[in-house]
Every structure is written in structure tokens, then in C-alpha cells.
Design an enzyme around this catalytic site. Structure first.
Site, PDB file in Angstrom:
ATOM      1  N   ARG A  32       0.866  -1.188   0.000  1.00 50.52           N
ATOM      2  CA  ARG A  32       0.000   0.000   0.000  1.00 50.52           C
ATOM      3  C   ARG A  32       0.897   1.230   0.000  1.00 50.52           C
ATOM      4  O   ARG A  32       2.111   1.135   0.158  1.00 50.52           O
ATOM      5  CB  ARG A  32      -1.041  -0.014   1.133  1.00 50.52           C
ATOM      6  CG  ARG A  32      -0.681  -0.646   2.425  1.00 50.52           C
ATOM      7  CD  ARG A  32       0.398   0.024   3.197  1.00 50.52           C
ATOM      8  NE  ARG A  32       0.151   1.451   3.350  1.00 50.52           N
ATOM      9  CZ  ARG A  32       1.089   2.376   3.476  1.00 50.52           C
ATOM     10  NH1 ARG A  32       2.383   2.056   3.498  1.00 50.52           N
ATOM     11  NH2 ARG A  32       0.784   3.642   3.605  1.00 50.52           N
ATOM     12  N   GLN A 191      -1.781   2.481   9.984  1.00 51.63           N
ATOM     13  CA  GLN A 191      -0.537   2.529   9.184  1.00 51.63           C
ATOM     14  C   GLN A 191       0.537   3.360   9.899  1.00 51.63           C
ATOM     15  O   GLN A 191       1.729   3.122   9.717  1.00 51.63           O
ATOM     16  CB  GLN A 191      -0.813   3.139   7.800  1.00 51.63           C
ATOM     17  CG  GLN A 191      -1.573   2.242   6.845  1.00 51.63           C
ATOM     18  CD  GLN A 191      -3.062   2.478   6.919  1.00 51.63           C
ATOM     19  OE1 GLN A 191      -3.596   2.876   7.949  1.00 51.63           O
ATOM     20  NE2 GLN A 191      -3.764   2.216   5.834  1.00 51.63           N
ATOM     21  N   ASP A 232      -2.249  10.598  -2.239  1.00 55.99           N
ATOM     22  CA  ASP A 232      -2.607   9.522  -3.175  1.00 55.99           C
ATOM     23  C   ASP A 232      -2.983  10.049  -4.545  1.00 55.99           C
ATOM     24  O   ASP A 232      -2.891   9.337  -5.546  1.00 55.99           O
ATOM     25  CB  ASP A 232      -3.756   8.694  -2.606  1.00 55.99           C
ATOM     26  CG  ASP A 232      -3.255   7.829  -1.475  1.00 55.99           C
ATOM     27  OD1 ASP A 232      -3.146   8.346  -0.347  1.00 55.99           O
ATOM     28  OD2 ASP A 232      -2.908   6.662  -1.740  1.00 55.99           O
ATOM     29  N   ASN A 242      -5.516  12.130   0.520  1.00 54.54           N
ATOM     30  CA  ASN A 242      -4.594  11.295   1.295  1.00 54.54           C
ATOM     31  C   ASN A 242      -5.424  10.551   2.344  1.00 54.54           C
ATOM     32  O   ASN A 242      -6.652  10.719   2.430  1.00 54.54           O
ATOM     33  CB  ASN A 242      -3.498  12.157   1.940  1.00 54.54           C
ATOM     34  CG  ASN A 242      -2.371  11.315   2.517  1.00 54.54           C
ATOM     35  OD1 ASN A 242      -1.840  10.444   1.823  1.00 54.54           O
ATOM     36  ND2 ASN A 242      -2.016  11.523   3.762  1.00 54.54           N
TER      37      ASN A 242
END
Ligand code: MRU
Length: 341
Positions: A32, A191, A232, A242
Site C-alpha cells: 500500500r 498505518q 494519493d 490522502n
């Protein structure tokens, strides 16, 4: 590839021999982070075409030959492109791979396959170079003895190496600066806690892991110098998608007079998206909220809304750190000027 779902408790690898394994790895976030997804997809496409004409049954749909080969390239590319919707690097990398195939169409299929493998490796190597350049351009934003907040993971795990948002931190650390990184946990999949804390600590950078909802307090009490996150997808006007929670962090940064920066390579810009409203936002399984990591933390049938990303408007972004330099102020014109150069 590293199976990021297992970190930080185990460092395990997934061996990918077919596009299905790559697709599944992208979808379940084993790999990812926008640039890493793009690199994985490019390599997944190579896996999807490498047996064409070698293994019976692969490429039958077009009757073999170059026409059949192009059909397989398009089919595997469409399949990989459907793994996740928001990070534009995925589509950027696949489009680049398809252009490479078309460019070499006059050659033998073996030569086209080799060119596509070379292209996938080039995408990986260029990403590593872009990340190091982002580090060089962004390091000055982190003062000696200062502190930074980051959200999600935009580090070496999310890229070929070195990262985007974490690159200025790695570069500052290499210069010998001392500073503290406040790492947002990043609900619901953590994350920040699982990946960013892990990789910054391995690098010997001082961190303090915080709950996402501690960011305002940290800005008020700890005198944060700068917020840096990845992205992103960045629209033509500078609006940046994001990880969910980034927009809230940018609002908090503005309220506390802390400059908020995005760090991203040019492969994360989508100049066809005029603004953030045109960026598709992935929604994920509600169980990622209700029973994260297998532990039920809400009524089993609690209705949920689980967007994976949000969009920070350009007006809240002090600058975008790219491999070509710092874009500041963030406007459509300054983006074109920097990316076009
Ligand atoms: O859902 P994820 O973990 O793929 O989300 C990743 C992010 O939001 C990152 O901040 C972004 O991709 C930048 S990675 C260099």
C-alpha cells in the site's frame, strides 16, 4: 514484497508469480501507499504477460500473435486497475506500461516482454530517485531541535525506498539534525502505528506515537513546527487526497498556525482532475472500523461509514514538496510551472 499487514510483529514476504497474487496484495493492503501500488501493478502486468505464447491457454482470446498479446496486456491492466480506486499512481503506472508495449509493437513478442520488464524496473528506480530528491527539497522545512507531525505511512514501505513525507525526515536525520516526529496512529488500519513508527524507529529517528485525536493538543502544547503527509492523488488545482484524517489535520494545523505540507512525486498528480471533488474516494469494509484486527470494538451490526481517504483543499496546503522542487503557493499555475519544467 513485504506483507505489510503483518508488520510490525512479523517481517514476512509474499512471493508474487501471477497478477492475481499482486491484485489480492494491493486490495488487502499487503502492499500500500500510492507509489508502491503503482510499482507493484507494473510488475503484476509483467507477470501477466510473461507466459504469453509459452504456456498453452495464455492469450488464446486474441488467437495469439501481436493482436492477442495486446488483448492480454489490456485485460491484465484493466484487472489490476480495479484493485483500488484512489491512488493515481496505479493508473499512471499501468498506462505507462501499455504505452511501452505499443511503442515496441514492431518488434517480436519476446522483445516487447523484455521492454515491459525494463519499464517496470525503470518505474521502480525512478521512484527511488524522486523520493531522494523530495528529501533534499524538504529537509530545510525541519528545524534543528524541532518537531513534525505526520499521518499514515508515506515512507520507504509506501514507495520504492526512502518515502515521500518521510523523505525530508530521513534527509534531516542524515544531516545530523535532531528532531521529534509525532506519528498519528491513523485509524482504522493503524498505518502510522504499525508502519511509520516501525520504519522511523529502525532508522534511529526519535518519535512519539500519538492517537489521531491528540494532534490538536500536541500542536497547542508542544509547539509543532510543521506537518508533512503524503498524497494519493493531487488534482490540477492542488487539492490533495490522502489517508482519511489528513484533512482534519490540515484544518488543525491552520487553526494553530502550523504550516501543512504534502510531499509527493509528479506521478501522484492527476492534471485531468480539475479539483478534489473529481477524485474517487475508496470506501472500505465497515469491519475495519467495527472489528479492527479481529477484535470486536463496536456492536456487531453497528452501521458504519468507512472512507479510506479525504481531500485537503489547496487553500490549507502551504506547499507541495516534489522531486522537481517546492510548489508554494499551491495554485494551478505554480503546479504547471514546476511540473512542466
Ligand atoms: O490506504 P493506504 O495505506 O494505501 O493509504 C496510503 C496513504 O494515504 C499514503 O499517505 C499515500 O499513499 C502516500 S504514500 C507515499
Amino acid at each position: 514484497m513485504i506483507d505489510q499487514t503483518k508488520l510490525p510483529t512479523a517481517l514476512e514476504y509474499i512471493e508474487c508469480r501471477d497478477p492475481e497474487t499482486v491484485f489480492a496484495a494491493i486490495r488487502r493492503l499487503s502492499v500500500r501507499g500510492a507509489p508502491a501500488i503503482g510499482i507493484a501493478a507494473a510488475m503484476g502486468l509483467v507477470l501477466g504477460i510473461r507466459d504469453f505464447g509459452v504456456r498453452p491457454g495464455v492469450g488464446d482470446e486474441g488467437g495469439g500473435g501481436h493482436e492477442g498479446f495486446v488483448k492480454v496486456v489490456n485485460r491484465v491492466s484493466d484487472y489490476l486497475a480495479s484493485s483500488r480506486p484512489t491512488a493515481v499512481n496505479l493508473f499512471w503506472a499501468l498506462e505507462r506500461m501499455k504505452r511501452c508495449a505499443l511503442k515496441h509493437m514492431a518488434q517480436s513478442i519476446d522483445k516487447i516482454k523484455q521492454a515491459m520488464l525494463d519499464e517496470a524496473l525503470a518505474i521502480r528506480d525512478e521512484d527511488a530517485r524522486m523520493c531522494h530528491a523530495i528529501g533534499r527539497h524538504g529537509a530545510a522545512l525541519i528545524p534543528e531541535g524541532g518537531s513534525v507531525i505526520t499521518h499514515c505511512n508515506a515512507g520507504s514501505l509506501a514507495t520504492a525506498e526512502y518515502g515521500t513525507a518521510l523523505a525530508p525526515m530521513y534527509a534531516s536525520h542524515a544531516e545530523g539534525k535532531s528532531f521529534t516526529v509525532y506519528v498519528d496512529e491513523t485509524r482504522p488500519l493503524l498505518q502510522g502505528a504499525r508502519l511509520t513508527a516501525w520504519e522511523l524507529m529502525r532508522a534511529g529517528i526519535q518519535i512519539a506515537l500519538i492517537c489521531d485525536n491528540a494532534a490538536a493538543h500536541v500542536m497547542k502544547r508542544k509547539g509543532v513546527d510543521v506537518v508533512i503527509t503524503g498524497a494519493d492523488r493531487i488534482a490540477a488545482n492542488g487539492d490533495a487526497a490522502n489517508k482519511i484524517g489528513t484533512y482534519g489535520l490540515a484544518v488543525l494545523a491552520q487553526a494553530h498556525g502550523v504550516p501543512f505540507y504534502i510531499a509527493a512525486p509528479s506521478s501522484t498528480f492527476d492534471l485531468d482532475a480539475c479539483d478534489g471533488d473529481s477524485i474517487p474516494i475508496e470506501e472500505r469494509d465497515p469491519d475495519e472500523i467495527r472489528r479492527g484486527f479481529g477484535v470486536l470494538t463496536a456492536p456487531v451490526d453497528a452501521p458504519c461509514y468507512c472512507p479510506a481517504f479525504d481531500v485537503t483543499p489547496a487553500s490549507l496546503i502551504a506547499g507541495i514538496i516534489t522531486e522537481k522542487g517546492l510548489i508554494s503557493p499551491v495554485t494551478g499555475d505554480s503546479i504547471c510551472e514546476t511540473l512542466g519544467s
